[in-house]
Scaffold this motif. Structure first.
Motif, PDB file in Angstrom:
ATOM      1  N   PHE A   1       0.831  -1.198   0.000  1.00 17.06           N
ATOM      2  CA  PHE A   1       0.000   0.000   0.000  1.00 17.06           C
ATOM      3  C   PHE A   1       0.870   1.254   0.000  1.00 17.06           C
ATOM      4  O   PHE A   1       0.628   2.186  -0.771  1.00 17.06           O
ATOM      5  N   ALA A   2       1.878   1.278   0.846  1.00 19.64           N
ATOM      6  CA  ALA A   2       2.779   2.436   0.924  1.00 19.64           C
ATOM      7  C   ALA A   2       3.509   2.656  -0.404  1.00 19.64           C
ATOM      8  O   ALA A   2       3.647   3.793  -0.864  1.00 19.64           O
ATOM      9  N   ALA A   3       3.957   1.575  -1.023  1.00 23.38           N
ATOM     10  CA  ALA A   3       4.659   1.691  -2.303  1.00 23.38           C
ATOM     11  C   ALA A   3       3.733   2.254  -3.375  1.00 23.38           C
ATOM     12  O   ALA A   3       4.126   3.128  -4.163  1.00 23.38           O
ATOM     13  N   ILE A   4       2.496   1.801  -3.389  1.00 21.80           N
ATOM     14  CA  ILE A   4       1.563   2.286  -4.402  1.00 21.80           C
ATOM     15  C   ILE A   4       1.169   3.735  -4.118  1.00 21.80           C
ATOM     16  O   ILE A   4       0.956   4.520  -5.045  1.00 21.80           O
ATOM     17  N   LYS A   5       1.123   4.134  -2.840  1.00 21.27           N
ATOM     18  CA  LYS A   5       0.882   5.544  -2.528  1.00 21.27           C
ATOM     19  C   LYS A   5       2.035   6.404  -3.068  1.00 21.27           C
ATOM     20  O   LYS A   5       1.797   7.509  -3.564  1.00 21.27           O
TER      21      LYS A   5
ATOM     22  N   SER B   1      -8.756   4.015  -2.024  1.00 24.05           N
ATOM     23  CA  SER B   1      -7.845   4.944  -1.347  1.00 24.05           C
ATOM     24  C   SER B   1      -6.985   5.733  -2.327  1.00 24.05           C
ATOM     25  O   SER B   1      -6.169   6.549  -1.907  1.00 24.05           O
ATOM     26  N   PHE B   2      -7.166   5.496  -3.613  1.00 21.64           N
ATOM     27  CA  PHE B   2      -6.303   6.109  -4.609  1.00 21.64           C
ATOM     28  C   PHE B   2      -7.073   7.065  -5.503  1.00 21.64           C
ATOM     29  O   PHE B   2      -8.237   6.852  -5.814  1.00 21.64           O
ATOM     30  N   ARG B   3      -6.379   8.097  -5.950  1.00 24.93           N
ATOM     31  CA  ARG B   3      -6.981   9.225  -6.641  1.00 24.93           C
ATOM     32  C   ARG B   3      -7.735   8.861  -7.922  1.00 24.93           C
ATOM     33  O   ARG B   3      -8.801   9.413  -8.180  1.00 24.93           O
TER      34      ARG B   3
ATOM     35  N   GLU C   1      -3.289  -4.610 -11.235  1.00 27.77           N
ATOM     36  CA  GLU C   1      -2.496  -5.797 -10.918  1.00 27.77           C
ATOM     37  C   GLU C   1      -2.593  -6.170  -9.440  1.00 27.77           C
ATOM     38  O   GLU C   1      -2.389  -7.323  -9.078  1.00 27.77           O
ATOM     39  N   ASN C   2      -2.904  -5.204  -8.598  1.00 28.74           N
ATOM     40  CA  ASN C   2      -2.916  -5.429  -7.151  1.00 28.74           C
ATOM     41  C   ASN C   2      -4.288  -5.230  -6.527  1.00 28.74           C
ATOM     42  O   ASN C   2      -4.404  -5.066  -5.323  1.00 28.74           O
ATOM     43  N   TRP C   3      -5.342  -5.280  -7.330  1.00 33.31           N
ATOM     44  CA  TRP C   3      -6.685  -4.979  -6.866  1.00 33.31           C
ATOM     45  C   TRP C   3      -7.128  -5.837  -5.696  1.00 33.31           C
ATOM     46  O   TRP C   3      -7.870  -5.396  -4.841  1.00 33.31           O
TER      47      TRP C   3
END
Length: 60
Positions: free
Chosen positions: A13-17, A48-50, A39-41
């Motif tokens: 999660f932190a990496a994708i943020k 949580s993402f824009r 890929e990570n759904w």
């Protein structure tokens, strides 16, 4: 969920943020960012993402 899986998901999660910040800064395209989320759904909460909204939700 055991502690190891939770820690792994938290790191993901932190990496994708961080990747999201690249998207916001215009360093990567919407397509690239959405593909990473797609890929990570099943491992993270995409809401949580824009780029995730009701009108353009990522389809499995």
């Amino acid at each position: 969920m055991n502690n190891s899986n939770k820690a792994e998901n938290d790191r993901l999660f932190a990496a994708i943020k961080l990747i999201e910040q690249l998207y916001k800064d215009g360093k990567i395209s919407d397509t690239i960012f959405r593909n990473i989320l797609r890929e990570n759904w099943n491992k993270i909460d995409n809401t949580s993402f824009r780029c995730y909204t009701t009108s353009n939700a990522i389809q499995n």
